[in-house]
Design a protein around this motif. Sequence first.
Motif, mmCIF file in Angstrom:
data_model
loop_
_atom_site.group_PDB
_atom_site.id
_atom_site.type_symbol
_atom_site.label_atom_id
_atom_site.label_comp_id
_atom_site.label_asym_id
_atom_site.label_seq_id
_atom_site.Cartn_x
_atom_site.Cartn_y
_atom_site.Cartn_z
ATOM 1 N N MET B 1 -98.048 -35.760 38.871
ATOM 2 C CA MET B 1 -97.143 -34.903 37.813
ATOM 3 C C MET B 1 -97.324 -35.380 36.443
ATOM 4 O O MET B 1 -97.044 -36.537 36.079
ATOM 5 N N LYS B 2 -97.430 -34.211 35.626
ATOM 6 C CA LYS B 2 -97.434 -34.689 34.173
ATOM 7 C C LYS B 2 -96.146 -34.343 33.380
ATOM 8 O O LYS B 2 -95.796 -33.273 33.545
ATOM 9 N N VAL B 3 -95.839 -35.222 32.586
ATOM 10 C CA VAL B 3 -94.895 -34.899 31.546
ATOM 11 C C VAL B 3 -95.272 -35.321 30.224
ATOM 12 O O VAL B 3 -96.062 -36.059 30.004
ATOM 13 N N THR B 4 -94.554 -34.620 29.184
ATOM 14 C CA THR B 4 -95.266 -34.583 27.961
ATOM 15 C C THR B 4 -94.017 -35.714 27.151
ATOM 16 O O THR B 4 -92.902 -35.430 27.290
ATOM 17 N N VAL B 5 -94.455 -36.867 26.618
ATOM 18 C CA VAL B 5 -93.582 -37.726 25.885
ATOM 19 C C VAL B 5 -93.718 -37.701 24.426
ATOM 20 O O VAL B 5 -94.836 -37.809 23.905
ATOM 21 N N LYS B 6 -92.677 -37.669 23.868
ATOM 22 C CA LYS B 6 -92.560 -37.692 22.249
ATOM 23 C C LYS B 6 -91.762 -38.932 21.768
ATOM 24 O O LYS B 6 -90.857 -39.455 22.351
ATOM 25 N N TYR B 7 -92.458 -39.380 20.763
ATOM 26 C CA TYR B 7 -91.808 -40.734 19.993
ATOM 27 C C TYR B 7 -91.456 -40.406 18.724
ATOM 28 O O TYR B 7 -92.280 -39.561 18.075
ATOM 29 N N PHE B 8 -90.353 -40.751 18.135
ATOM 30 C CA PHE B 8 -89.988 -40.583 16.752
ATOM 31 C C PHE B 8 -89.532 -41.976 16.060
ATOM 32 O O PHE B 8 -89.230 -42.992 16.827
ATOM 33 N N GLY B 9 -89.626 -41.637 14.884
ATOM 34 C CA GLY B 9 -89.079 -42.802 13.892
ATOM 35 C C GLY B 9 -89.866 -44.110 14.273
ATOM 36 O O GLY B 9 -91.016 -44.123 14.196
ATOM 37 N N ILE B 10 -89.134 -45.191 14.153
ATOM 38 C CA ILE B 10 -89.789 -46.443 14.562
ATOM 39 C C ILE B 10 -90.414 -46.664 15.658
ATOM 40 O O ILE B 10 -91.358 -47.475 16.116
ATOM 41 N N ILE B 11 -90.111 -45.807 16.658
ATOM 42 C CA ILE B 11 -90.501 -45.888 18.110
ATOM 43 C C ILE B 11 -92.217 -45.388 17.872
ATOM 44 O O ILE B 11 -93.279 -45.913 18.486
ATOM 45 N N ALA B 12 -92.147 -44.386 17.096
ATOM 46 C CA ALA B 12 -93.761 -43.616 16.907
ATOM 47 C C ALA B 12 -94.515 -44.778 16.497
ATOM 48 O O ALA B 12 -95.628 -44.801 16.533
ATOM 49 N N GLU B 13 -93.948 -45.341 15.281
ATOM 50 C CA GLU B 13 -94.569 -46.288 14.584
ATOM 51 C C GLU B 13 -95.022 -47.610 15.439
ATOM 52 O O GLU B 13 -96.227 -47.882 15.323
ATOM 53 N N THR B 14 -94.150 -48.120 16.154
ATOM 54 C CA THR B 14 -94.439 -49.251 17.010
ATOM 55 C C THR B 14 -95.586 -48.701 18.020
ATOM 56 O O THR B 14 -96.349 -49.291 18.540
ATOM 57 N N ALA B 15 -95.357 -47.579 18.758
ATOM 58 C CA ALA B 15 -96.255 -47.145 19.778
ATOM 59 C C ALA B 15 -97.597 -46.589 19.308
ATOM 60 O O ALA B 15 -98.643 -46.545 19.926
ATOM 61 N N GLY B 16 -97.468 -46.289 17.993
ATOM 62 C CA GLY B 16 -98.958 -45.916 17.345
ATOM 63 C C GLY B 16 -99.351 -44.349 17.792
ATOM 64 O O GLY B 16 -100.463 -43.932 17.708
ATOM 65 N N LYS B 17 -98.183 -43.767 17.967
ATOM 66 C CA LYS B 17 -98.626 -42.344 18.532
ATOM 67 C C LYS B 17 -97.189 -41.328 18.547
ATOM 68 O O LYS B 17 -96.055 -42.074 18.576
ATOM 69 N N LYS B 18 -97.282 -40.261 18.267
ATOM 70 C CA LYS B 18 -95.997 -39.371 18.353
ATOM 71 C C LYS B 18 -95.858 -38.699 19.638
ATOM 72 O O LYS B 18 -94.820 -38.162 19.953
ATOM 73 N N GLU B 19 -96.836 -38.643 20.487
ATOM 74 C CA GLU B 19 -96.869 -37.840 21.608
ATOM 75 C C GLU B 19 -98.066 -38.318 22.658
ATOM 76 O O GLU B 19 -99.139 -38.598 22.182
ATOM 77 N N GLU B 20 -97.630 -38.169 23.697
ATOM 78 C CA GLU B 20 -98.819 -38.234 24.745
ATOM 79 C C GLU B 20 -98.415 -37.630 26.029
ATOM 80 O O GLU B 20 -97.139 -37.146 26.289
ATOM 81 N N ILE B 21 -99.257 -37.320 26.981
ATOM 82 C CA ILE B 21 -99.203 -36.626 28.281
ATOM 83 C C ILE B 21 -99.343 -37.957 29.325
ATOM 84 O O ILE B 21 -100.327 -38.517 29.209
ATOM 85 N N LEU B 22 -98.219 -38.185 30.045
ATOM 86 C CA LEU B 22 -98.266 -39.023 30.913
ATOM 87 C C LEU B 22 -98.342 -38.528 32.339
ATOM 88 O O LEU B 22 -97.640 -37.402 32.672
ATOM 89 N N ASP B 23 -99.075 -39.380 33.284
ATOM 90 C CA ASP B 23 -99.033 -39.003 34.758
ATOM 91 C C ASP B 23 -97.755 -39.975 35.265
ATOM 92 O O ASP B 23 -97.975 -40.998 35.179
ATOM 93 N N VAL B 24 -96.961 -39.380 35.973
ATOM 94 C CA VAL B 24 -95.730 -40.121 36.323
ATOM 95 C C VAL B 24 -95.679 -39.874 37.816
ATOM 96 O O VAL B 24 -96.008 -38.679 38.379
ATOM 97 N N THR B 25 -95.065 -40.727 38.738
ATOM 98 C CA THR B 25 -95.012 -40.457 40.101
ATOM 99 C C THR B 25 -93.847 -39.492 40.495
ATOM 100 O O THR B 25 -92.658 -39.632 39.629
ATOM 101 N N GLN B 26 -93.911 -38.606 41.394
ATOM 102 C CA GLN B 26 -92.857 -37.757 41.768
ATOM 103 C C GLN B 26 -91.619 -38.542 42.069
ATOM 104 O O GLN B 26 -91.794 -39.558 42.675
ATOM 105 N N GLY B 27 -90.606 -38.029 41.589
ATOM 106 C CA GLY B 27 -89.390 -38.652 41.768
ATOM 107 C C GLY B 27 -88.947 -39.923 40.757
ATOM 108 O O GLY B 27 -87.549 -40.260 40.893
ATOM 109 N N MET B 28 -89.903 -39.905 39.853
ATOM 110 C CA MET B 28 -89.282 -40.881 38.821
ATOM 111 C C MET B 28 -88.274 -40.356 37.807
ATOM 112 O O MET B 28 -88.334 -39.084 37.626
ATOM 113 N N SER B 29 -87.281 -41.361 37.568
ATOM 114 C CA SER B 29 -86.320 -40.886 36.839
ATOM 115 C C SER B 29 -86.425 -41.037 35.406
ATOM 116 O O SER B 29 -87.372 -41.914 35.048
ATOM 117 N N ALA B 30 -85.861 -40.423 34.439
ATOM 118 C CA ALA B 30 -85.942 -40.757 32.965
ATOM 119 C C ALA B 30 -85.612 -42.170 32.588
ATOM 120 O O ALA B 30 -86.407 -42.695 31.707
#
Lengths: 147, 78
Positions: B1-30
Amino acid sequence: MDKKKPKKVFVQGAVPPEKIAQSIANHQSKTNIGAHSIFLGQIRADEVNGKTVSAIDYSAYEEMAEDVFHEIREAAFSEFDITCAHIYHSLGKVKTGELCLFVFTSSAHRKIAIDACNYFVEEIKAKVPIYGKEIFGDETHQWKKNS
Amino acid sequence: MKVTVKYFGIIAETAGKKEEILDVTQGMSASELKARQIKTYQIPEAESVQLAVNRDLNTEVELKEGDEVAFLPPFAGG
């Protein structure tokens, strides 16, 4: 009514001083207004460890920010008897001494206009996903935190 | 199952990206995704990070296909 319509808040770069004058001029035909209140946020040259802030580079989760700005407007209009309200916030780089936030509220009487203006400013600072990278003269930076 | 993850501010800087598509398991909570990404990217001051799922601040929801999850550092408008 214009109070129900989502409005564009973000402007690229600094809010030009002429926009404030023009906004005032635009309200001269609304003669039920007896008071305006204006808040202007200006970029301050903070000193941190001997370095001076020269600009703030603003970014935002724009889609959510527009939603939150709209919710703040709706709440303000139900809480205060204001005639109209306008908000402009910068995105991108704004240099020290330039304006990054312009809140303009109008009402029949001063107290309502002033209280509503304060409400907007405090709500914007607390609830809207906006980020500011404080850039120093030597091009290093730190992330702004609201006090 | 795919979700779009967005990062902002210092988190985007730390992650080195502003957005990615992640495959997560069914039933995973935020909140589970939050813990996972904070660990993956070593995001600092994790306790101050807020999550918005489809633009609503909420971590106690189960993720669904196509959700947009935003990692938000403390707000700094004005």
